[in-house]
Write a protein that holds these residues in place. Sequence first.
Motif, short mmCIF file in Angstrom:
data_model
loop_
_atom_site.label_atom_id
_atom_site.label_comp_id
_atom_site.label_asym_id
_atom_site.label_seq_id
_atom_site.Cartn_x
_atom_site.Cartn_y
_atom_site.Cartn_z
N GLY A 46 0.33 -1.39 -0.11
CA GLY A 46 0.39 -0.33 -0.21
C GLY A 46 0.94 0.97 -0.13
N ARG A 47 1.89 1.17 -0.63
CA ARG A 47 3.23 2.12 -0.39
C ARG A 47 3.63 2.30 -2.24
N TYR A 48 3.55 3.91 -1.82
CA TYR A 48 4.99 4.11 -3.28
C TYR A 48 6.57 4.52 -3.31
N VAL A 49 6.78 2.94 -3.67
CA VAL A 49 8.16 3.18 -3.05
C VAL A 49 9.30 3.78 -4.41
N ILE A 50 9.90 4.84 -3.86
CA ILE A 50 11.47 5.05 -4.58
C ILE A 50 12.98 4.05 -3.94
N ARG A 51 13.39 3.73 -4.86
CA ARG A 51 15.00 3.53 -4.18
C ARG A 51 15.70 4.07 -5.66
N ALA A 52 17.16 4.99 -4.40
CA ALA A 52 18.01 5.37 -5.14
C ALA A 52 19.87 5.04 -4.81
N GLU A 53 19.65 5.12 -6.24
CA GLU A 53 21.52 4.42 -5.91
C GLU A 53 22.11 5.67 -5.71
N LEU A 54 22.61 5.88 -4.84
CA LEU A 54 23.31 6.72 -4.06
C LEU A 54 24.77 6.51 -3.56
N PRO A 55 25.73 5.89 -4.08
CA PRO A 55 26.64 5.10 -3.40
C PRO A 55 28.21 5.90 -3.11
N GLY A 56 28.03 6.35 -2.02
CA GLY A 56 29.61 7.29 -1.68
C GLY A 56 28.42 8.47 -1.34
N ILE A 57 27.38 8.64 -1.08
CA ILE A 57 27.01 10.05 -0.52
C ILE A 57 27.21 9.83 0.94
N GLU A 58 26.82 10.77 1.96
CA GLU A 58 26.87 11.05 3.43
C GLU A 58 25.61 11.50 3.20
N VAL A 59 24.57 11.12 4.45
CA VAL A 59 23.68 11.37 4.84
C VAL A 59 22.93 12.92 4.43
N LYS A 60 24.25 13.84 5.55
CA LYS A 60 24.39 15.24 5.39
C LYS A 60 23.95 15.23 4.26
N ASP A 61 24.36 15.29 2.98
CA ASP A 61 24.00 15.42 1.72
C ASP A 61 23.17 14.94 1.43
N ASN A 107 1.81 13.54 2.84
CA ASN A 107 2.10 14.08 5.17
C ASN A 107 2.27 12.54 5.23
N ASP A 108 2.55 11.65 4.28
CA ASP A 108 2.86 10.26 4.43
C ASP A 108 4.23 10.00 3.68
N VAL A 109 5.45 10.93 4.06
CA VAL A 109 6.49 9.59 3.47
C VAL A 109 7.37 9.54 4.47
N ARG A 110 8.04 8.01 4.15
CA ARG A 110 9.15 8.18 5.04
C ARG A 110 10.37 7.40 3.94
N ALA A 111 11.83 8.00 4.35
CA ALA A 111 13.06 7.77 3.76
C ALA A 111 13.58 7.62 4.60
N GLU A 112 15.30 6.15 4.26
CA GLU A 112 16.39 5.47 5.22
C GLU A 112 16.88 5.24 3.77
N TYR A 113 18.47 5.58 4.79
CA TYR A 113 19.97 5.89 3.83
C TYR A 113 20.21 4.53 3.86
N ILE A 114 20.78 3.45 2.95
CA ILE A 114 21.57 1.53 4.51
C ILE A 114 22.27 1.53 3.02
N ASP A 115 23.32 1.83 3.09
CA ASP A 115 24.60 0.80 2.51
C ASP A 115 24.68 1.58 1.10
N GLY A 116 24.81 2.81 0.95
CA GLY A 116 24.12 3.68 -0.71
C GLY A 116 22.80 3.71 -1.81
N MET A 117 22.01 2.75 -0.92
CA MET A 117 20.65 3.17 -1.32
C MET A 117 20.10 4.01 -0.85
N LEU A 118 19.61 4.93 -0.52
CA LEU A 118 17.85 5.24 -0.63
C LEU A 118 16.40 5.00 -0.60
#
Length: 140
Positions: A46-61, A107-118
């Motif tokens: 029941g959620r729309y999911v987008i995964r972005a490949e971002l290796p080497g990027i820090e969370v602060k960026d 208003n219902d958006v979640r994000a997590e960044y693990i091992d270069g994958m957002l």
Amino acid sequence: MAVLARKQKFPFPDLPDWFEAFPTRFTMPAMADLYTMRIEEFTEDGRYVIRAELPGIEVKDLDVTVEDGNLTIRAERTEREVDKNRSEIHYGSLTRSVTLPKSADENDVRAEYIDGMLTVSVGLGVEKAEAKHIEIKHPM
């Protein structure tokens, strides 16, 4: 007399996909990575999911925004100040925007960044009604 209906098939079914990838088709793979952010989209639980490949990027960026039915991901890889003999790593900013489904709950958006994958997920609510045609009355 029977009239034959003729279905016309689009002669180039892959053409839309070709144009979507147009900028990356004419560059070397390393340059393509500099200008594109590879993503995948799907619906799950029941959620729309987008995964972005971002290796080497820090969370602060990383920056994720949702506005007017669009989800935008911005990332920046900054160069370290060290003496280098050689570097094949690309530095700079990447931005990618995706149009959300009509039923997305901004208003219902979640994000997590693990091992270069957002991974960004957006809750899906009730489908918004399609536009409907209204009969126009004209008294004579």
